[in-house]
Structures are given as structure tokens and as C-alpha cells.
Scaffold this motif. Structure first.
Motif, PDB file in Angstrom:
ATOM      1  N   ARG A  33     -42.891 -92.151 -80.020  1.00 24.39           N
ATOM      2  CA  ARG A  33     -42.138 -92.483 -78.800  1.00 24.39           C
ATOM      3  C   ARG A  33     -42.452 -93.894 -78.311  1.00 24.39           C
ATOM      4  N   ARG A  34     -43.559 -94.471 -78.843  1.00 21.13           N
ATOM      5  CA  ARG A  34     -43.864 -95.870 -78.506  1.00 21.13           C
ATOM      6  C   ARG A  34     -43.779 -96.713 -79.786  1.00 21.13           C
TER       7      ARG A  34
ATOM      8  N   ARG B  12     -61.412 -98.189 -87.387  1.00 20.63           N
ATOM      9  CA  ARG B  12     -60.312 -97.438 -87.996  1.00 20.63           C
ATOM     10  C   ARG B  12     -58.989 -97.710 -87.291  1.00 20.63           C
TER      11      ARG B  12
ATOM     12  N   GLY C 105     -60.765 -88.250 -82.124  1.00 20.93           N
ATOM     13  CA  GLY C 105     -61.851 -88.808 -82.923  1.00 20.93           C
ATOM     14  C   GLY C 105     -61.966 -88.159 -84.288  1.00 20.93           C
TER      15      GLY C 105
ATOM     16  N   ALA D 133     -47.184 -89.865 -83.573  1.00 20.12           N
ATOM     17  CA  ALA D 133     -47.643 -90.958 -84.431  1.00 20.12           C
ATOM     18  C   ALA D 133     -49.161 -90.947 -84.533  1.00 20.12           C
TER      19      ALA D 133
ATOM     20  N   GLU E  97     -55.084 -93.868 -93.282  1.00 25.33           N
ATOM     21  CA  GLU E  97     -54.033 -92.857 -93.410  1.00 25.33           C
ATOM     22  C   GLU E  97     -52.666 -93.516 -93.635  1.00 25.33           C
TER      23      GLU E  97
HETATM   24  P1  NAP Z   1     -53.212 -87.875 -81.438  1.00 21.56           P
HETATM   25  O1  NAP Z   1     -53.963 -88.820 -82.280  1.00 21.56           O
HETATM   26  O2  NAP Z   1     -53.556 -87.797 -79.994  1.00 21.56           O
HETATM   27  O3  NAP Z   1     -51.637 -88.248 -81.576  1.00 21.56           O
HETATM   28  C1  NAP Z   1     -50.675 -87.567 -80.831  1.00 21.56           C
HETATM   29  C2  NAP Z   1     -49.352 -88.302 -80.962  1.00 21.56           C
HETATM   30  O4  NAP Z   1     -48.360 -87.514 -80.296  1.00 21.56           O
HETATM   31  C3  NAP Z   1     -49.325 -89.667 -80.292  1.00 21.56           C
HETATM   32  O5  NAP Z   1     -48.586 -90.543 -81.119  1.00 21.56           O
HETATM   33  C4  NAP Z   1     -48.587 -89.393 -78.969  1.00 21.56           C
HETATM   34  O6  NAP Z   1     -47.871 -90.510 -78.504  1.00 21.56           O
HETATM   35  C5  NAP Z   1     -47.601 -88.353 -79.415  1.00 21.56           C
HETATM   36  N1  NAP Z   1     -47.097 -87.528 -78.315  1.00 21.56           N
HETATM   37  C6  NAP Z   1     -47.808 -86.846 -77.387  1.00 21.56           C
HETATM   38  N2  NAP Z   1     -46.987 -86.168 -76.577  1.00 21.56           N
HETATM   39  C7  NAP Z   1     -45.721 -86.440 -77.005  1.00 21.56           C
HETATM   40  C8  NAP Z   1     -44.445 -86.027 -76.580  1.00 21.56           C
HETATM   41  N3  NAP Z   1     -44.290 -85.195 -75.547  1.00 21.56           N
HETATM   42  N4  NAP Z   1     -43.352 -86.487 -77.252  1.00 21.56           N
HETATM   43  C9  NAP Z   1     -43.493 -87.323 -78.301  1.00 21.56           C
HETATM   44  N5  NAP Z   1     -44.692 -87.742 -78.753  1.00 21.56           N
HETATM   45  C10 NAP Z   1     -45.791 -87.295 -78.120  1.00 21.56           C
HETATM   46  O7  NAP Z   1     -53.322 -86.365 -81.965  1.00 21.56           O
HETATM   47  P2  NAP Z   1     -53.405 -85.763 -83.433  1.00 21.56           P
HETATM   48  O8  NAP Z   1     -52.567 -86.486 -84.375  1.00 21.56           O
HETATM   49  O9  NAP Z   1     -53.189 -84.295 -83.200  1.00 21.56           O
HETATM   50  O10 NAP Z   1     -54.932 -85.991 -83.848  1.00 21.56           O
HETATM   51  C11 NAP Z   1     -56.022 -85.446 -83.093  1.00 21.56           C
HETATM   52  C12 NAP Z   1     -57.298 -86.182 -83.474  1.00 21.56           C
HETATM   53  O11 NAP Z   1     -57.687 -85.815 -84.805  1.00 21.56           O
HETATM   54  C13 NAP Z   1     -57.120 -87.696 -83.480  1.00 21.56           C
HETATM   55  O12 NAP Z   1     -58.284 -88.312 -82.999  1.00 21.56           O
HETATM   56  C14 NAP Z   1     -56.928 -87.990 -84.949  1.00 21.56           C
HETATM   57  O13 NAP Z   1     -57.267 -89.318 -85.315  1.00 21.56           O
HETATM   58  C15 NAP Z   1     -57.860 -86.980 -85.565  1.00 21.56           C
HETATM   59  N6  NAP Z   1     -57.465 -86.751 -86.968  1.00 21.56           N
HETATM   60  C16 NAP Z   1     -58.022 -87.562 -87.897  1.00 21.56           C
HETATM   61  C17 NAP Z   1     -57.627 -87.448 -89.214  1.00 21.56           C
HETATM   62  C18 NAP Z   1     -58.232 -88.355 -90.230  1.00 21.56           C
HETATM   63  O14 NAP Z   1     -59.233 -88.991 -89.925  1.00 21.56           O
HETATM   64  N7  NAP Z   1     -57.662 -88.459 -91.411  1.00 21.56           N
HETATM   65  C19 NAP Z   1     -56.660 -86.513 -89.600  1.00 21.56           C
HETATM   66  C20 NAP Z   1     -56.094 -85.705 -88.612  1.00 21.56           C
HETATM   67  C21 NAP Z   1     -56.511 -85.849 -87.291  1.00 21.56           C
HETATM   68  P3  NAP Z   1     -48.445 -91.428 -77.306  1.00 21.56           P
HETATM   69  O15 NAP Z   1     -49.486 -92.283 -77.929  1.00 21.56           O
HETATM   70  O16 NAP Z   1     -47.245 -92.149 -76.852  1.00 21.56           O
HETATM   71  O17 NAP Z   1     -49.009 -90.473 -76.273  1.00 21.56           O
END
Ligand code: NAP
Length: 433
Positions: free
Chosen positions: A193-194, A236, A354, A149, A205
Motif C-alpha cells: 500500500r506504500r 537487513r 524481527g 510488503a 528475501e
Molecule cells: P510485516 O513485516 O509487519 O509486514 C506487514 C505488511 O503488511 C507491511 O507491508 C504493511 O504495510 C502491510 N499491511 C498492514 N496492514 C495492511 C492493510 N490493512 N492493507 C494493506 N497492507 C497492509 O509482517 P510480516 O510480513 O507478517 O512479518 C512479521 C515479521 O516476521 C517481520 O519482522 C518479518 O521480517 C519477519 N519475517 C522474517 C522472515 C525472514 O527473515 N526471511 C520471513 C518471514 C517473516 P505498511 O508498512 O504500510 O503498514
């Protein structure tokens, strides 16, 4: 001569470091190395192709690259063409800005089945990253599952839900736009998962899920808070706005548009099923304990699907024998210092979190460390690197070369897209003659 610095990686962490160094040290020389012929890291290969405005920062990085103090050396892989130890022998300081390119593992049975992808490889595929141009995910299926998520999960779900016309107007890899155009996917399930209050995605987004030409978003209203009294608003991460959009989606029926995006909460994957290809995913319902941690409930269900994209975060890749923190999945460092003369910036330092601008202060921190060093007249700096790469027959791609690649990509654009990206390194090098 002033201090010499080699930066490994040309994404935001690398470019913010270069900018801070030349600002603080007007006589330093900075070489930015990248294993790809193309600069800018995730700006090119990570940011969603329909988010072109987020890529504008590349114009600022371009000014840094064109400074007389800076060189870009693309198509040079540290760890293969040259080692970190060799760079340290040549330069007063080395900065690792190699990001977090490796997918985290789900750690469940079936995750290696064909049809299961990590977000780095799937996003790399649709963004024309040369490492993933042959991924060829099978989108000839009725339903897709996205795990996570965060904003990457939303990027993947949104792009899968778009029409051919919508994606062709972006710089998505042409083969990916073709696959999305003809894909019969009608149901996209995004599993958190939450709950909605714990989701990592941000409101801008979430809002886009109400603006898709072909897809309608569905949410179970019963999982949303009834009033806004306890919601937190942190920029955000505004919960009030997130929940506001989710409440709008909860009013949808599902028959408004041909594609449905199901935003599902409180469910985690426990097994991926299939033989030659994924055929279903087994999920388990969850609840939260008093500390907001996931507790499995024992209640499971299966969902048929032929593609699963796990968007659960990424990790840094260890490099040579640089100290690596296995638990935190990034280089072992204290505020960006690994040891004297060796520093780290961006996601390789902090982990993958971030926005692009979050990497900005890392550059200042690197510059503060480097400012305290004294130039070593025995180090050969850029001239030594050039000699070594020439001896090893490495075809270095300069920033001027990149501008020619970029011009060729822009000239090849169709359907109002900003560019038609090359998808292989040989194609890019061939353009240079
Ligand atoms: P993220 O923001 O850390 O999200 C990871 C998601 O995966 C969380 O919902 C997490 O849930 C879930 N998760 C982790 N392990 C899991 C598991 N074993 N089973 C099920 N769910 C699991 O990572 P991301 O989406 O890769 O983004 C990385 C960074 O890039 C973030 O800071 C994001 O905001 C940024 N980004 C920004 C933009 C934008 O500004 N438009 C676009 C893309 C990415 P829990 O919370 O329960 O751990």
C-alpha cells in the motif's frame, strides 16, 4: 529445591527464555509446555520450507531441551488442559511465550469469502500445521493476489511461484507441494500500500526473486528512485540493496519464464468480490502524505483472481484472564513483566517483528525477573503438574517422544527433502505406539 518455572510456548521466545534461565539459575527447574506435540513454534510452522538454514537454530534449542533442568511437555494446551492460574499455583514463575498466531483482519467487504486467507492459516497450511491441514486452498486458478510488503508476503509469493521440483525438495506439507506442482497460476500480484522505500521486506528475501527456476519478477521502473543519494542502509533493511534488486527486476520483460511475479506499489485493497468464491479484488491507488502515511486517491481498479492471501501481520491470542492490550494486540506488560511471577517473551510481548534472534534478549529479561524471586516451598512444581495432567488424562509428549516423531518424519522423506512432516496430531501420537 530451586525456583520452578513454567514456560507456555516452545518457539524462539520460549526456548531463549529457558536457555537464559538455566544459565543464570543452575538449580532452577523449567517446564516448557506446548499445545502441539512438536516443539519450536514458528521454526517449524512459520519459517518458509525453502529456508532450511533458518531452521538450524532448532539444534541449539534442542540442547536446552535436553538439559537436566528442562522438560518439554507437548500436546498440553494451556487454557484447555490447565489454566494459567493453576500453573501459577504450581510454579514460582510462569512465562507466556505464545507468539502472535492470529491473523490481522483487512477490515474490507468480502474478506470472509472462500478463497481469502490470512498469512497464518496459509503459511500454516503449507507448513503442515495441524490446525490448517484441511484448508485446501484452490490453486486451480490463473492468478493469485498477495497483500502486504513484508517478508511473509514474499515467502507466500515465492512459494506459489516455485515448481513442484523446487518445493518437493523442502519440508513443505506433501499435500501443499502436490497442489503447487499442478497449479496453473501464471501471475502473482504482490500489493504494497506504500512505496518501495517503505516496504517492510529485507534484501536477502528480495534477492531470491531473481533466482527462481520458473518465475520472473516485474516492477514498474517509474516507481523506483533514480539515484541512491537518499537511501537508508540499516542492516537487513538496506534500502540500497532492495532498490538495486528491484531495478534489476524492472528491466525484465515478463516473457522470460512461464510465471510472472508483479511487485506492485501504492495500491490498497478496498473490496474483495465474488459469490461462492473470490472472483476479483478491487484496489485503490494510494499516495503518501508528508509523514509517509497512506492516502487513498479515489482511483480504483479491479483485478480478476480466485485466491487472495493477506500477509498484513498477526496478533497474539488472549489467554484466560491475563491482562491483554487490545490496541497493541499483545499481552499488557512492562519490559516483559505482566505482574510478579507472570512474565512474557517473544512476539506475545513485543508484537510480530524481527528475526528469530530478535527474541534472544527477551530470555535474559525473563531470567533477570525470575532471579529476584524466592522459591515458595508450598508450590509443587513439575510433580504437581504431572499429577494434574495424569488426573485429566492428558497424553503428554516428551522431548524423547518428539525425537521419535522427528525420526519417523526423516525416515519418510523423499525427493531430497529433509523430512516428510506429519500433518495431524493423531498421526504423530500413533507413531509413539
Ligand atoms: P510485516 O513485516 O509487519 O509486514 C506487514 C505488511 O503488511 C507491511 O507491508 C504493511 O504495510 C502491510 N499491511 C498492514 N496492514 C495492511 C492493510 N490493512 N492493507 C494493506 N497492507 C497492509 O509482517 P510480516 O510480513 O507478517 O512479518 C512479521 C515479521 O516476521 C517481520 O519482522 C518479518 O521480517 C519477519 N519475517 C522474517 C522472515 C525472514 O527473515 N526471511 C520471513 C518471514 C517473516 P505498511 O508498512 O504500510 O503498514
Amino acid at each position: 529445591m530451586g525456583l520452578t518455572v513454567a514456560i507456555v510456548g516452545s518457539g524462539p521466545g520460549g526456548f531463549y527464555s529457558a536457555a537464559a534461565l538455566i544459565k543464570e539459575l543452575p538449580d532452577c527447574r523449567v517446564d516448557i509446555l506446548d499445545r502441539l506435540p512438536t516443539p519450536f513454534g514458528l521454526i517449524r510452522a512459520g519459517v518458509a520450507p525453502d529456508h532450511q538454514s533458518s531452521k538450524k537454530i532448532a539444534k541449539i534449542f534442542e540442547r536446552t531441551a535436553q538439559s537436566e533442568q528442562v522438560r518439554f511437555l507437548g500436546n498440553v494446551e494451556v487454557g484447555r488442559d490447565i489454566s494459567v492460574a493453576e500453573l501459577r499455583g504450581l510454579y514460582d514463575a510462569v512465562v507466556l511465550a505464545t507468539g502472535a498466531p492470529r491473523d490481522r483482519r483487512l477490515g474490507i467487504p468480502g474478506e470472509d469469502l472462500p478463497g481469502v486467507y490470512g498469512s497464518s492459516e496459509f503459511v500454516g497450511w503449507y507448513n503442515a500445521h495441524p490446525d490448517f491441514n484441511e484448508l485446501a486452498p484452490n490453486l486451480e486458478t490463473g492468478s493469485a493476489v498477495v497483500i502486504g510488503a513484508g517478508n511473509v508476503a514474499l515467502d507466500v509469493a515465492r512459494l506459489l511461484a516455485k515448481t513442484g521440483q523446487e518445493v518437493r525438495a523442502t519440508d513443505m506439507a506433501h499435500y501443499a507441494a502436490d497442489a503447487i506442482d499442478v497449479s496453473p497460476i501464471r501471475d502473482i500480484y504482490v500489493y504494497a500500500r506504500r512505496g518501495p522505500l517503505q516496504a517492510a521486506f529485507t534484501h536477502k528475501e528480495v534477492k531470491e526473486f531473481g533466482e527462481l527456476d520458473n518465475a520472473v519478477t516485474l516492477v514498474d521502473a517509474a516507481l523506483l528512485p533514480a539515484d541512491d543519494a537518499d537511501l537508508e542502509d540499516k542492516g537487513r533493511g538496506s534500502q540500497t540493496k532492495n532498490i538495486g534488486y528491484l531495478r534489476d527486476y524492472a528491466r525484465n520483460k515478463g516473457d522470460e519464464k512461464p510465471v510472472r511475479i508483479h511487485m506492485e506499489f501504492f495500491a490498497m485493497p478496498v473490496e474483495i468480490l465474488g459469490g461462492d468464491q473470490v472472483s476479483a479484488i478491487r484496489m485503490e491507488r494510494t499516495r503518501l502524505d508528508d509523514n509517509g502515511r497512506v492516502v487513498p486517491t479515489g482511483e480504483t481498479f479491479e483485478l480478476p483472481c480466485n485466491i487472495v492471501v493477506a500477509c498484513i501481520g498477526t496478533q497474539s491470542t488472549p489467554l484466560d484472564n491475563v491482562a491483554y492490550d487490545e490496541k497493541a494486540q499483545r499481552f499488557l506488560n512492562e519490559d516483559g513483566r505482566i505482574e510478579d511471577g507472570l512474565y512474557v517473551a517473544g512476539w506475545a510481548k513485543r508484537g510480530p517483528s524481527g528475526t528469530i534472534a530478535t527474541n534472544f534478549p527477551d530470555g535474559n529479561q525473563v531470567a533477570d525477573f525470575v532471579k529476584a524471586l524466592t522459591p515458595d516451598s508450598f508450590k509443587q512444581g513439575p510433580a504437581g503438574l504431572d499429577q494434574l495432567l495424569a488426573d485429566r488424562g492428558v497424553r503428554v509428549v516428551t522431548f524423547e517422544d518428539w525425537k521419535r516423531i522427528e525420526a519417523a518424519e526423516e525416515a519418510g522423506a523423499t525427493h531430497g527433502a529433509p523430512r516428510r512432516k506429519f500433518t495431524t496430531i493423531p498421526e504423530m501420537i500413533k507413531t509413539l505406539g
